[in-house]
Design an enzyme around this catalytic site. Sequence first.
Site, PDB file in Angstrom:
ATOM      1  N   LYS A 117      -1.913  -1.465  -1.822  1.00  0.00           N
ATOM      2  CA  LYS A 117      -1.766  -0.191  -1.700  1.00  0.00           C
ATOM      3  C   LYS A 117      -0.464   0.391  -0.978  1.00  0.00           C
ATOM      4  O   LYS A 117       0.154   1.206  -0.799  1.00  0.00           O
ATOM      5  CB  LYS A 117      -3.009   0.490  -1.119  1.00  0.00           C
ATOM      6  CG  LYS A 117      -3.817   0.528  -2.340  1.00  0.00           C
ATOM      7  CD  LYS A 117      -5.113   1.281  -2.220  1.00  0.00           C
ATOM      8  CE  LYS A 117      -5.983   1.010  -3.253  1.00  0.00           C
ATOM      9  NZ  LYS A 117      -7.266   2.038  -3.127  1.00  0.00           N
ATOM     10  N   ARG A 293      -3.710  -0.914 -15.645  1.00  0.00           N
ATOM     11  CA  ARG A 293      -4.655  -1.276 -16.630  1.00  0.00           C
ATOM     12  C   ARG A 293      -5.101  -0.258 -17.328  1.00  0.00           C
ATOM     13  O   ARG A 293      -4.668   0.932 -16.890  1.00  0.00           O
ATOM     14  CB  ARG A 293      -5.918  -2.233 -15.818  1.00  0.00           C
ATOM     15  CG  ARG A 293      -6.542  -0.998 -14.977  1.00  0.00           C
ATOM     16  CD  ARG A 293      -7.855  -1.657 -14.191  1.00  0.00           C
ATOM     17  NE  ARG A 293      -8.210  -0.704 -13.400  1.00  0.00           N
ATOM     18  CZ  ARG A 293      -9.069   0.452 -13.251  1.00  0.00           C
ATOM     19  NH1 ARG A 293      -9.360   1.069 -14.226  1.00  0.00           N
ATOM     20  NH2 ARG A 293      -9.202   1.068 -11.951  1.00  0.00           N
TER      21      ARG A 293
END
Length: 454
Positions: A117, A293
């Site tokens: 992140k 995804r």
Amino acid sequence: MTIDRLLVASRGEIAVRIIRAARELGIRTIQVYSQADADSLAVRLADQAVEIGPPAAARSYLNIEAILSAAQKTGADAVHPGYGFLAENADFAEAVETTGLVFVGPAPATIRLLGDKITAREIAAKAGVATVPGSTGRMDDPQSACAVAEDIGFPVLIKATAGGGGRGIRIANDRTELERLAPQASTEARAAFGDGGIYIEKLIPRARHIEVQVLGDGQRVVHCFERECSLQRRRQKVWEEAPAATLPEDVRQKLCDAAVALAQSIRYRSAGTLEFLYDDETGDFYFLEMNTRIQVEHPVTELVTGIDLVREMIRIARGEPLRLRQGDISLAGHAIECRINAEDPANGFMPAPGVVDDLIIPGGPGVRFDTMLYPGCTIPPFYDSLIGKLIVWDDSRASALHRLERALGELDVSGVKTTKSLHQALVLDDDVRNANVHTRFLEQWLERDRLPPT
Ligand code: ADP
Ligand code: ADP
Ligand code: MG
């Protein structure tokens, strides 16, 4: 590249969703399954199925070797990871490609970059996209974490660099809490994600979660507009909509442009989602993370844009250029998704696995139910409690809410406790009906004991 035989390396409703998309493209499917899923709907629907190990995910759905050996044994030429499990595991994607198979997702290097992140925040900043104010790098030393926190102002969130699924996030209200929680957060992150990296973000107290769906082919990126997922419990989404009901048109445009700029800057390939927090009082939005995804809530986007996202993902993986131009993608009507979990809302949302004896699935105009359920099926206790997603579409949000109320009334899953009653209460709530919500709305609503007894 051609894909003739696709191995589905996931389970539950998303495995069924992938099998359907593959079949419509004339692709044969191979479903891998754990011993607990031998009778699952995905196993029944796939052309072929291979057992890969015992119920524990670590020994089956997370067992890279077992999955690759199933692929080899069955002559698969591609692997779709779904969501959860190995979907955002760069080592898995790499292993799939090294074996000579197509990974239906982004390049392994992209997964690795965005899976961290902190790196993702750096990429956003470089692309000119605002991130939540916070630390610029890892904060392994509590002293520098405190300095950053005092600079941006308490309360702050301590987040795990490698976190996901709403896990690995804690609130620190002051310096003492931060000093106490930071080392604890790091130890837990190491245990849960294999990486003890943590960082600090300012807590945005009354924000909406708004995310942008993108599709890229490695050259060009388009967006498919946004979803709002502000109704959350424990930072996990419970109810999602497309489009975001209260988003001003100019902000929508800016948000979608920011998402495309970021994805374009890394030449993103496949379907992906950029998550943002949106402060509707100031009109500011901040990039949170990118999920590389297909997401659980992708159907609401499919219903308002008419695009089959899973099909597009497979086409892109085959090496086809994007067929869509931005100007071809438009929004029509409004869609809402309710996550139906096998949990008991009256008992702290305790997981409630078991055997489904009777089942009525809602239908009729504008109703879609993506599920792993069939009458008599067993919901095993080993995995995520999501068992179905009720998705409705109508020409306006107001009529979609009526349709949702109607469809929830038809749904009957007997034998196990589900979160249907939560959604039935939410759909009647004035604030929900007026889209007057934020990311902590649902938890506050639950604290006020709004849930009817079941
Ligand atoms: P979405 O953004 O698609 O709604 P979620 O964040 O709810 O996705 O995660 C999708 C699924 O993947 C969930 O079922 C969740 O349990 C699982 N998941 C995602 N990330 C992790 C993780 N780091 N560890 C464990 N499970 C995860
Ligand atoms: P994960 O990878 O676990 O999905 P995210 O960064 O996407 O983590 O955050 C999940 C949820 O946690 C968000 O949807 C939001 O509700 C909450 N959250 C995350 N960061 C912040 C923040 N800085 N301020 C307020 N809430 C936040
Ligand atoms: Mg997230």
